[in-house]
Structures are given as structure tokens and as C-alpha cells.
Write a protein that holds these residues in place. Sequence first.
Motif, PDB file in Angstrom:
ATOM      1  N   THR A  34      21.209  57.562 -26.971  1.00 28.98           N
ATOM      2  CA  THR A  34      21.530  56.160 -26.739  1.00 28.98           C
ATOM      3  C   THR A  34      20.346  55.309 -27.167  1.00 28.98           C
ATOM      4  N   ILE A  35      20.612  54.173 -27.805  1.00 30.95           N
ATOM      5  CA  ILE A  35      19.560  53.252 -28.208  1.00 30.95           C
ATOM      6  C   ILE A  35      19.755  51.952 -27.447  1.00 30.95           C
ATOM      7  N   LEU A  36      18.692  51.481 -26.841  1.00 30.75           N
ATOM      8  CA  LEU A  36      18.692  50.218 -26.122  1.00 30.75           C
ATOM      9  C   LEU A  36      17.794  49.263 -26.887  1.00 30.75           C
ATOM     10  N   TYR A  37      18.344  48.177 -27.416  1.00 21.13           N
ATOM     11  CA  TYR A  37      17.552  47.191 -28.138  1.00 21.13           C
ATOM     12  C   TYR A  37      16.963  46.200 -27.139  1.00 21.13           C
TER      13      TYR A  37
ATOM     14  N   ALA B   2      25.640  62.755 -18.423  1.00 20.84           N
ATOM     15  CA  ALA B   2      26.353  61.540 -18.830  1.00 20.84           C
ATOM     16  C   ALA B   2      27.853  61.785 -18.886  1.00 20.84           C
ATOM     17  N   ASP B   3      28.581  60.694 -18.846  1.00 18.45           N
ATOM     18  CA  ASP B   3      29.993  60.725 -19.178  1.00 18.45           C
ATOM     19  C   ASP B   3      30.275  59.517 -20.061  1.00 18.45           C
ATOM     20  N   LEU B   4      31.439  59.465 -20.667  1.00 18.86           N
ATOM     21  CA  LEU B   4      31.760  58.418 -21.625  1.00 18.86           C
ATOM     22  C   LEU B   4      33.163  57.909 -21.365  1.00 18.86           C
ATOM     23  N   GLY B   5      33.298  56.604 -21.261  1.00 21.50           N
ATOM     24  CA  GLY B   5      34.609  55.968 -21.151  1.00 21.50           C
ATOM     25  C   GLY B   5      34.857  55.141 -22.398  1.00 21.50           C
ATOM     26  N   VAL B   6      36.090  55.106 -22.868  1.00 18.48           N
ATOM     27  CA  VAL B   6      36.462  54.291 -24.015  1.00 18.48           C
ATOM     28  C   VAL B   6      37.462  53.258 -23.530  1.00 18.48           C
ATOM     29  N   HIS B   7      37.105  51.977 -23.677  1.00 15.26           N
ATOM     30  CA  HIS B   7      37.911  50.878 -23.150  1.00 15.26           C
ATOM     31  C   HIS B   7      38.505  50.068 -24.293  1.00 15.26           C
TER      32      HIS B   7
ATOM     33  N   GLU C 253      28.184  49.167 -23.519  1.00 21.74           N
ATOM     34  CA  GLU C 253      27.469  48.937 -22.274  1.00 21.74           C
ATOM     35  C   GLU C 253      26.758  50.215 -21.883  1.00 21.74           C
ATOM     36  N   LEU C 254      25.687  50.063 -21.118  1.00 18.17           N
ATOM     37  CA  LEU C 254      24.948  51.205 -20.608  1.00 18.17           C
ATOM     38  C   LEU C 254      24.881  51.080 -19.095  1.00 18.17           C
ATOM     39  N   HIS C 255      25.311  52.127 -18.402  1.00 20.04           N
ATOM     40  CA  HIS C 255      25.306  52.152 -16.942  1.00 20.04           C
ATOM     41  C   HIS C 255      24.615  53.414 -16.461  1.00 20.04           C
ATOM     42  N   LEU C 256      23.821  53.284 -15.425  1.00 22.68           N
ATOM     43  CA  LEU C 256      23.289  54.439 -14.720  1.00 22.68           C
ATOM     44  C   LEU C 256      24.237  54.767 -13.579  1.00 22.68           C
ATOM     45  N   ILE C 257      24.336  56.033 -13.230  1.00 18.42           N
ATOM     46  CA  ILE C 257      25.227  56.490 -12.164  1.00 18.42           C
ATOM     47  C   ILE C 257      24.366  56.978 -11.003  1.00 18.42           C
ATOM     48  N   CYS C 258      24.807  56.679  -9.786  1.00 21.78           N
ATOM     49  CA  CYS C 258      24.101  57.168  -8.599  1.00 21.78           C
ATOM     50  C   CYS C 258      25.124  57.684  -7.589  1.00 21.78           C
ATOM     51  N   ASP C 259      24.646  58.445  -6.611  1.00 20.23           N
ATOM     52  CA  ASP C 259      25.529  58.992  -5.575  1.00 20.23           C
ATOM     53  C   ASP C 259      25.763  58.023  -4.432  1.00 20.23           C
ATOM     54  N   ASP C 260      24.809  57.117  -4.166  1.00 20.07           N
ATOM     55  CA  ASP C 260      24.892  56.183  -3.046  1.00 20.07           C
ATOM     56  C   ASP C 260      24.307  54.857  -3.511  1.00 20.07           C
ATOM     57  N   LEU C 261      25.165  53.902  -3.876  1.00 19.18           N
ATOM     58  CA  LEU C 261      24.694  52.653  -4.458  1.00 19.18           C
ATOM     59  C   LEU C 261      23.805  51.873  -3.498  1.00 19.18           C
TER      60      LEU C 261
ATOM     61  N   GLY D 285      14.620  41.411 -20.517  1.00 25.54           N
ATOM     62  CA  GLY D 285      15.679  40.412 -20.418  1.00 25.54           C
ATOM     63  C   GLY D 285      17.080  40.972 -20.453  1.00 25.54           C
ATOM     64  N   GLY D 286      17.224  42.238 -20.803  1.00 25.84           N
ATOM     65  CA  GLY D 286      18.549  42.848 -20.860  1.00 25.84           C
ATOM     66  C   GLY D 286      19.073  43.194 -19.482  1.00 25.84           C
ATOM     67  N   GLU D 287      20.276  43.720 -19.456  1.00 22.55           N
ATOM     68  CA  GLU D 287      20.930  44.099 -18.212  1.00 22.55           C
ATOM     69  C   GLU D 287      21.386  45.546 -18.325  1.00 22.55           C
ATOM     70  N   LEU D 288      21.248  46.266 -17.245  1.00 18.42           N
ATOM     71  CA  LEU D 288      21.613  47.672 -17.182  1.00 18.42           C
ATOM     72  C   LEU D 288      22.545  47.855 -15.995  1.00 18.42           C
ATOM     73  N   GLY D 289      23.752  48.351 -16.236  1.00 18.21           N
ATOM     74  CA  GLY D 289      24.694  48.585 -15.147  1.00 18.21           C
ATOM     75  C   GLY D 289      24.245  49.735 -14.260  1.00 18.21           C
TER      76      GLY D 289
END
Length: 118
Positions: free
Chosen positions: A7-10, A44-49, A58-66, A100-104
Motif C-alpha cells: 500500500t502507498i500512502l501519499y 489485511a482484508d480487501l473490500g471492493v465498493h 481508502e486506508l483503514h486500520l482494524i482493531c479488536d476494541d475501538l 494532514g491526511g486521514e486514516l480510517g
Amino acid sequence: MITGLHTILYSTDPDADRRFFRDVLGFPATDVGAGWLIFQMPPADLGVHPIESGSAHELHLICDDLAATMAELAARGVDFTRDPTMQSWGVSTAIRLPGGGELGLYEPRYPPLGVTRL
């Protein structure tokens, strides 16, 4: 055979965002030269919308307990750009990156798809 996902994050401030991923989020990194860090990422997992036209990513991190993860990250000085919201697939928020970016960030409400979460 495909063995992973790169994954590349600009960023307008890549050095600050690299320090954030390394020092705040604690992701191990390899310096591939001149300060360019490649980070080891959790499973990782991948969703196609659907989208009407063009493309978006979009780039999102996943956690067990938000709630617990938000408290831990807030203690490290992380700013959140929106309050947690419940979706059909989980509960989500977003992190402001130093550049300045946002990460889900989200806690899924679906099984982990055969991978062990870090």
C-alpha cells in the motif's frame, strides 16, 4: 502467486507520517535507503465498493476494541477527525495524520476471515 499487498500512502509531510507510523502506531519498519521506510503491516482484508465513475481508495486500520484503541491512541496524542459511528460492518472513526491526511480505524462486526489479528 500473490504473496502480499503493498500500500502507498501519499503525504505532504512524509517524514512526519513515517514517524507517526513508526513511533506512535509502533509498526516495525525497514529503511530501504535515504529514510524511505517500508512498514510491516498487520493482516489485511480487501473490500471492493461501487462508485459511479472514476476511482477512489481508502486506508483503514482494524482493531479488536475501538473504544480501548481510541483511548490508547489518544494518550499518545492522536487526534480523531470524527466520532465513532456504527455501520452494518462495524464501528468506525478516523485518525488525523501529521501530514494532514486521514486514516480510517474500525472494529469489524464480521469474522476475521481466517487471519489472526495482531
